[in-house]
Enzyme design. Structure first.
Site, PDB file in Angstrom:
ATOM      1  N   GLU A 161       0.819  -1.216   0.000  1.00 33.03           N
ATOM      2  CA  GLU A 161       0.000   0.000   0.000  1.00 33.03           C
ATOM      3  C   GLU A 161       0.854   1.268   0.000  1.00 33.03           C
ATOM      4  OE1 GLU A 161      -2.752   0.241   3.289  1.00 33.03           O
ATOM      5  OE2 GLU A 161      -3.907   1.820   2.331  1.00 33.03           O
TER       6      GLU A 161
ATOM      7  N   LYS B 167      -7.098  -0.811  11.741  1.00 38.02           N
ATOM      8  CA  LYS B 167      -6.451  -1.176  10.475  1.00 38.02           C
ATOM      9  C   LYS B 167      -5.289  -0.224  10.210  1.00 38.02           C
ATOM     10  CE  LYS B 167      -5.835  -1.201   5.781  1.00 38.02           C
ATOM     11  NZ  LYS B 167      -5.079  -0.234   4.960  1.00 38.02           N
TER      12      LYS B 167
ATOM     13  N   ASP C  24       4.694 -14.298  11.810  1.00 40.92           N
ATOM     14  CA  ASP C  24       3.357 -14.794  11.467  1.00 40.92           C
ATOM     15  C   ASP C  24       2.341 -13.652  11.641  1.00 40.92           C
ATOM     16  OD1 ASP C  24       0.818 -15.964  11.521  1.00 40.92           O
ATOM     17  OD2 ASP C  24       1.515 -17.780  12.515  1.00 40.92           O
TER      18      ASP C  24
ATOM     19  N   HIS D  67      -2.361  10.510   0.474  1.00 39.89           N
ATOM     20  CA  HIS D  67      -2.420   9.113   0.037  1.00 39.89           C
ATOM     21  C   HIS D  67      -2.479   9.018  -1.481  1.00 39.89           C
ATOM     22  CE1 HIS D  67      -3.197   4.858   0.318  1.00 39.89           C
ATOM     23  NE2 HIS D  67      -4.314   4.984  -0.381  1.00 39.89           N
TER      24      HIS D  67
HETATM   25  C1  LIG Z   1       1.712  10.814   2.933  1.00 39.70           C
HETATM   26  C2  LIG Z   1       2.155  11.953   3.836  1.00 39.70           C
HETATM   27  C3  LIG Z   1       3.348  11.496   4.669  1.00 39.70           C
HETATM   28  C4  LIG Z   1       2.555  13.122   2.955  1.00 39.70           C
HETATM   29  O1  LIG Z   1       2.717  14.255   3.758  1.00 39.70           O
HETATM   30  P1  LIG Z   1       3.350  15.620   3.209  1.00 39.70           P
HETATM   31  O2  LIG Z   1       2.980  16.687   4.154  1.00 39.70           O
HETATM   32  O3  LIG Z   1       3.000  15.762   1.775  1.00 39.70           O
HETATM   33  O4  LIG Z   1       4.889  15.260   3.326  1.00 39.70           O
HETATM   34  P2  LIG Z   1       6.175  16.140   3.044  1.00 39.70           P
HETATM   35  O5  LIG Z   1       6.415  16.136   1.566  1.00 39.70           O
HETATM   36  O6  LIG Z   1       6.098  17.443   3.756  1.00 39.70           O
HETATM   37  O7  LIG Z   1       7.292  15.248   3.760  1.00 39.70           O
HETATM   38  C5  LIG Z   1       7.339  15.079   5.161  1.00 39.70           C
HETATM   39  C6  LIG Z   1       8.020  13.777   5.481  1.00 39.70           C
HETATM   40  O8  LIG Z   1       7.187  12.670   5.098  1.00 39.70           O
HETATM   41  C7  LIG Z   1       7.986  11.618   4.552  1.00 39.70           C
HETATM   42  N1  LIG Z   1       7.650  11.489   3.121  1.00 39.70           N
HETATM   43  C8  LIG Z   1       6.746  12.218   2.437  1.00 39.70           C
HETATM   44  N2  LIG Z   1       6.678  11.798   1.158  1.00 39.70           N
HETATM   45  C9  LIG Z   1       7.548  10.774   1.036  1.00 39.70           C
HETATM   46  C10 LIG Z   1       7.919   9.932  -0.039  1.00 39.70           C
HETATM   47  N3  LIG Z   1       7.393  10.050  -1.242  1.00 39.70           N
HETATM   48  N4  LIG Z   1       8.847   8.984   0.194  1.00 39.70           N
HETATM   49  C11 LIG Z   1       9.397   8.829   1.410  1.00 39.70           C
HETATM   50  N5  LIG Z   1       9.098   9.626   2.471  1.00 39.70           N
HETATM   51  C12 LIG Z   1       8.178  10.578   2.285  1.00 39.70           C
HETATM   52  C13 LIG Z   1       9.439  12.040   4.733  1.00 39.70           C
HETATM   53  O9  LIG Z   1       9.907  11.584   5.977  1.00 39.70           O
HETATM   54  C14 LIG Z   1       9.315  13.540   4.727  1.00 39.70           C
HETATM   55  O10 LIG Z   1      10.387  14.166   5.410  1.00 39.70           O
HETATM   56  P3  LIG Z   1      11.738  14.559   4.582  1.00 39.70           P
HETATM   57  O11 LIG Z   1      12.374  13.264   4.244  1.00 39.70           O
HETATM   58  O12 LIG Z   1      11.293  15.293   3.378  1.00 39.70           O
HETATM   59  O13 LIG Z   1      12.494  15.367   5.543  1.00 39.70           O
HETATM   60  C15 LIG Z   1       1.000  12.420   4.785  1.00 39.70           C
HETATM   61  O14 LIG Z   1      -0.040  12.948   4.001  1.00 39.70           O
HETATM   62  C16 LIG Z   1       0.449  11.325   5.655  1.00 39.70           C
HETATM   63  O15 LIG Z   1       1.052  10.946   6.647  1.00 39.70           O
HETATM   64  N6  LIG Z   1      -0.726  10.817   5.302  1.00 39.70           N
HETATM   65  C17 LIG Z   1      -1.334   9.647   5.971  1.00 39.70           C
HETATM   66  C18 LIG Z   1      -1.121   8.461   5.087  1.00 39.70           C
HETATM   67  C19 LIG Z   1      -1.676   7.191   5.635  1.00 39.70           C
HETATM   68  O16 LIG Z   1      -2.117   7.080   6.753  1.00 39.70           O
HETATM   69  N7  LIG Z   1      -1.623   6.172   4.791  1.00 39.70           N
HETATM   70  C20 LIG Z   1      -2.175   4.880   5.103  1.00 39.70           C
HETATM   71  C21 LIG Z   1      -3.122   4.484   4.037  1.00 39.70           C
HETATM   72  S1  LIG Z   1      -4.769   5.010   4.393  1.00 39.70           S
HETATM   73  C22 LIG Z   1      -5.346   3.669   5.355  1.00 39.70           C
HETATM   74  O17 LIG Z   1      -5.244   2.546   4.940  1.00 39.70           O
HETATM   75  C23 LIG Z   1      -5.727   3.755   6.809  1.00 39.70           C
HETATM   76  C24 LIG Z   1      -6.708   4.733   7.336  1.00 39.70           C
HETATM   77  C25 LIG Z   1      -6.324   6.105   6.967  1.00 39.70           C
HETATM   78  O18 LIG Z   1      -7.998   4.502   6.841  1.00 39.70           O
HETATM   79  C26 LIG Z   1      -6.677   4.539   8.840  1.00 39.70           C
HETATM   80  C27 LIG Z   1      -7.612   5.408   9.608  1.00 39.70           C
HETATM   81  O19 LIG Z   1      -8.675   5.754   9.074  1.00 39.70           O
HETATM   82  O20 LIG Z   1      -7.299   5.682  10.810  1.00 39.70           O
HETATM   83  N1  LIG Z   2      -2.008 -20.392  16.035  1.00 35.13           N
HETATM   84  C1  LIG Z   2      -0.782 -20.063  15.632  1.00 35.13           C
HETATM   85  O1  LIG Z   2      -0.430 -18.888  15.653  1.00 35.13           O
HETATM   86  C2  LIG Z   2       0.164 -21.121  15.164  1.00 35.13           C
HETATM   87  C3  LIG Z   2       1.372 -20.761  14.605  1.00 35.13           C
HETATM   88  N2  LIG Z   2       2.294 -21.705  14.217  1.00 35.13           N
HETATM   89  C4  LIG Z   2       3.585 -21.375  13.600  1.00 35.13           C
HETATM   90  O2  LIG Z   2       4.595 -21.660  14.574  1.00 35.13           O
HETATM   91  C5  LIG Z   2       5.811 -21.016  14.196  1.00 35.13           C
HETATM   92  C6  LIG Z   2       6.471 -20.399  15.405  1.00 35.13           C
HETATM   93  O3  LIG Z   2       6.672 -21.368  16.390  1.00 35.13           O
HETATM   94  P1  LIG Z   2       7.993 -21.346  17.288  1.00 35.13           P
HETATM   95  O4  LIG Z   2       7.744 -22.205  18.455  1.00 35.13           O
HETATM   96  O5  LIG Z   2       8.392 -19.942  17.552  1.00 35.13           O
HETATM   97  O6  LIG Z   2       9.039 -21.943  16.270  1.00 35.13           O
HETATM   98  P2  LIG Z   2      10.130 -23.091  16.313  1.00 35.13           P
HETATM   99  O7  LIG Z   2       9.597 -24.336  16.900  1.00 35.13           O
HETATM  100  O8  LIG Z   2      10.653 -23.121  14.927  1.00 35.13           O
HETATM  101  O9  LIG Z   2      11.240 -22.459  17.269  1.00 35.13           O
HETATM  102  C7  LIG Z   2      11.191 -22.498  18.638  1.00 35.13           C
HETATM  103  C8  LIG Z   2      12.343 -23.337  19.163  1.00 35.13           C
HETATM  104  O10 LIG Z   2      13.578 -22.688  18.891  1.00 35.13           O
HETATM  105  C9  LIG Z   2      14.543 -23.086  19.858  1.00 35.13           C
HETATM  106  N3  LIG Z   2      15.325 -21.895  20.288  1.00 35.13           N
HETATM  107  C10 LIG Z   2      16.628 -21.647  19.971  1.00 35.13           C
HETATM  108  N4  LIG Z   2      17.016 -20.475  20.496  1.00 35.13           N
HETATM  109  C11 LIG Z   2      15.940 -19.933  21.138  1.00 35.13           C
HETATM  110  C12 LIG Z   2      15.734 -18.725  21.861  1.00 35.13           C
HETATM  111  N5  LIG Z   2      16.702 -17.807  22.029  1.00 35.13           N
HETATM  112  N6  LIG Z   2      14.514 -18.485  22.371  1.00 35.13           N
HETATM  113  C13 LIG Z   2      13.511 -19.382  22.206  1.00 35.13           C
HETATM  114  N7  LIG Z   2      13.653 -20.553  21.546  1.00 35.13           N
HETATM  115  C14 LIG Z   2      14.871 -20.843  21.002  1.00 35.13           C
HETATM  116  C15 LIG Z   2      13.794 -23.705  21.018  1.00 35.13           C
HETATM  117  O11 LIG Z   2      14.102 -25.023  21.274  1.00 35.13           O
HETATM  118  P3  LIG Z   2      14.738 -26.212  20.388  1.00 35.13           P
HETATM  119  O12 LIG Z   2      16.032 -25.735  19.817  1.00 35.13           O
HETATM  120  O13 LIG Z   2      14.921 -27.291  21.386  1.00 35.13           O
HETATM  121  O14 LIG Z   2      13.729 -26.608  19.329  1.00 35.13           O
HETATM  122  C16 LIG Z   2      12.308 -23.490  20.666  1.00 35.13           C
HETATM  123  O15 LIG Z   2      11.493 -24.545  21.061  1.00 35.13           O
HETATM  124  C17 LIG Z   2       5.429 -19.973  13.169  1.00 35.13           C
HETATM  125  O16 LIG Z   2       5.832 -20.451  11.902  1.00 35.13           O
HETATM  126  C18 LIG Z   2       3.893 -19.950  13.246  1.00 35.13           C
HETATM  127  O17 LIG Z   2       3.359 -19.559  12.008  1.00 35.13           O
HETATM  128  C19 LIG Z   2       2.062 -23.039  14.414  1.00 35.13           C
HETATM  129  C20 LIG Z   2       0.886 -23.442  14.958  1.00 35.13           C
HETATM  130  C21 LIG Z   2      -0.191 -22.550  15.324  1.00 35.13           C
END
Ligand SMILES: CC(C)(COP(=O)([O-])OP(=O)([O-])OC[C@H]1O[C@@H](n2cnc3c(N)ncnc32)[C@H](O)[C@@H]1OP(=O)([O-])[O-])[C@@H](O)C(=O)NCCC(=O)NCCSC(=O)C[C@@](C)(O)CC(=O)[O-]
Ligand SMILES: NC(=O)C1=CN([C@@H]2O[C@H](COP(=O)(O)OP(=O)(O)OC[C@H]3O[C@@H](n4cnc5c(N)ncnc54)[C@H](OP(=O)(O)O)[C@@H]3O)[C@@H](O)[C@H]2O)C=CC1
Length: 434
Positions: free
Chosen positions: A92, A276, A292, A390
């Protein structure tokens, strides 16, 4: 609540001037220098074959190829005093720009403050066929230590790291449609894993013992995605002046954001969109790091409805000194080991770019991005509306849909924005003109 330990920052400065005007390859160079990325990590973040089909084939079933999405980097983030460059995988437009913009505003006031609980996941063990569910509960609690010991008997890696099953809870449902039911929860510290596989293994292992203790029949043995013991809180404080626009004072913008949030607090129709907008920030980091996203989404929305009323995950208020204060709190089951985090080369490189050293730190930075994204949307909605910012950025998508290629994309996009008509029909007209 603990705040993740401070460490040597891997990114010196997340404020990369002029990033938006660079070519992708130059952006890659700039972030690689800022984050000290090695050549293989930089290559894994490049276009093309970050995920070889041979690796993909080992990840899921019936693989025929891979599917690519844009990977952007949000700049300007300061979280608990440390700079982060944030990888975001999302389709997006305006999401990465919006996050970077709000992080830029926030960094002037010190950035985002975050904290989190220990990474405790819940696994549920469902017991049915009971006449005395409260008696079964008492029996399970009486065997608490033995159950915990058994749960920890297999995963020595986890226990040696300080994790493992820490406690149990027993929930009683005296009269469900299928009779009395007891659900035992295992509370497991999964350290740096997302933890689903870890806790599922433990839950399945305990089933025979639970049946023996209760005299009932065990059915489901599975984690809960309502990971409400694995919480992350992000907070930001924006001085009023930083919110001033050409037409509104900072105080007016702050008040507008508070009023916008209030609608999301009281009305589920608005809360769904508001949340969202928060997930616009969170999901791209979850995807970029190989985590995940279904688990994160399920946990977030279940938490938003925990009191029987679906509501806003964030709160916005105006402090006594006029500063705008935002807070976001939600469950975050993210890992830096396990799942795809270690198998996907680009996910590994994204973690290097972030420079995080624990799952807790990753989750904390991700929630800060969610809060920034929420602030961007509310700020736009409370001032000029969402469409100007946007649609300006969406215009390039429209130009591509209309058939523009190469340098024509930006030319057509600029022309349709200037014409105030960001539509495919107008883009086609402009393209014909060019
Ligand atoms: C889009 C802006 C940021 C523009 O805003 P602007 O005022 O036109 O930005 P600007 O040109 O003055 O730039 C300000 C800064 O924005 C960044 N920036 C600005 N443009 C760029 C670009 N092209 N590429 C990379 N960075 C950019 C960048 O950090 C920049 O700083 P600078 O680098 O210039 O010092 C602003 O209008 C904004 O924040 N809008 C909101 C956008 C948004 O929320 N999008 C999500 C999609 S909509 C949605 O799905 C969710 C929603 C909205 O429904 C959720 C809700 O309802 O709560
Ligand atoms: N409802 C849900 O959300 C579900 C999600 N999943 C999936 O499960 C996966 C994640 O499961 P997860 O258990 O994290 O994955 P893994 O089983 O791949 O990894 C966990 C294992 O890593 C080992 N490990 C090594 N270093 C560390 C550390 N620093 N901290 C913790 N554990 C360590 C541990 O033991 P050891 O080395 O003995 O294995 C541990 O059991 C994702 O792919 C997810 O999509 C699966 C089922 C349901």
């Amino acid at each position: 609540m603990t705040v993740s330990a401070t460490k040597t920052p891997s990114v010196v400065n997340s404020r990369i001037e002029g990033m938006r005007d660079m070519e992708p390859a130059d952006r890659r160079d700039a972030i690689a220098i800022a984050a000290g990325l090695d050549a293989p990590a930089k290559a894994a973040l490049s276009d093309g074959s970050a995920l070889p089909v041979a690796v993909a084939n080992g990840m899921i079933e019936n693989v025929i190829g891979t599917f690519e999405l844009p990977l952007g980097v949000a700049t300007n983030f300061v979280v608990n005093g440390q700079d982060y460059l944030v990888p975001m995988v999302v389709e997006e437009p305006s999401v990465v720009a919006a996050a970077s913009y709000m992080a830029k505003i926030a960094r002037a006031g010190g950035g985002f403050k975050v904290s989190s609980t220990a990474p405790i996941m819940r696994a549920q063990v469902q017991v049915i066929g009971l006449d005395d569910p409260f008696g079964a509960r008492a029996a399970l609690l009486a065997h608490r230590d033995a159950l915990i010991e058994k749960a920890n008997s297999k995963d020595t890696v986890l226990t040696e790291l300080g994790g493992g099953c820490k406690d149990i809870e027993v929930h009683v449902f005296p009269s469900s449609a299928i009779g009395p039911m007891v659900v035992m929860h295992l509370l497991v510290d999964v350290r740096d894993a997302m933890g689903a596989n870890t806790v599922n293994t433990m839950a399945e292992m305990l089933a025979p013992q639970v049946e023996e203790i209760t005299g009932g029949t065990v059915r489901l043995r599975i984690l809960s995605n309502l990971a409400d013991k694995r919480m992350v809180t992000a907070n930001v404080r924006i001085p009023t002046d930083a919110l001033t626009t050409k037409t509104l004072s900072g105080a007016q913008v702050a008040q507008g954001i508070v009023e916008a949030c209030e609608l999301a607090i009281i009305d589920p129709y608005r809360a769904a969109t508001h949340n969202k907008g928060i997930m616009n920030g969170i999901d791209p980091v979850v995807v970029a790091t190989g985590n995940d996203w279904r688990a994160i989404e399920a946990g977030a929305h279940a938490y938003a409805a925990r009191n029987g009323h679906y509501t806003s995950l964030s709160r916005w208020e105006v402090a006594r000194d006029g500063a705008l204060v935002g807070t976001l709190e939600l469950p975050m089951a993210m890992g830096i080991v396990g799942g795809a985090t270690r198998t996907h080369p680009a996910a590994q490189a994204a973690l290097k770019l972030l420079g995080v050293t624990s799952a807790q730190e990753l989750a904390e930075v991700t929630v800060a991005v969610g809060l920034a994204q929420n602030m961007a949307a509310l700020r736009a909605l409370a001032t000029e509306g969402i469409q100007r910012g946007h649609m300006t950025l969406h215009a390039r998508n429209i130009a591509i849909t209309a058939g523009a290629q190469g340098s024509d994309i930006d030319r057509v996009a600029k022309a349709i924005v200037e014409a105030g008509d960001v539509t495919v029909a107008r883009a086609k007209q402009m393209l014909e003109g060019i």
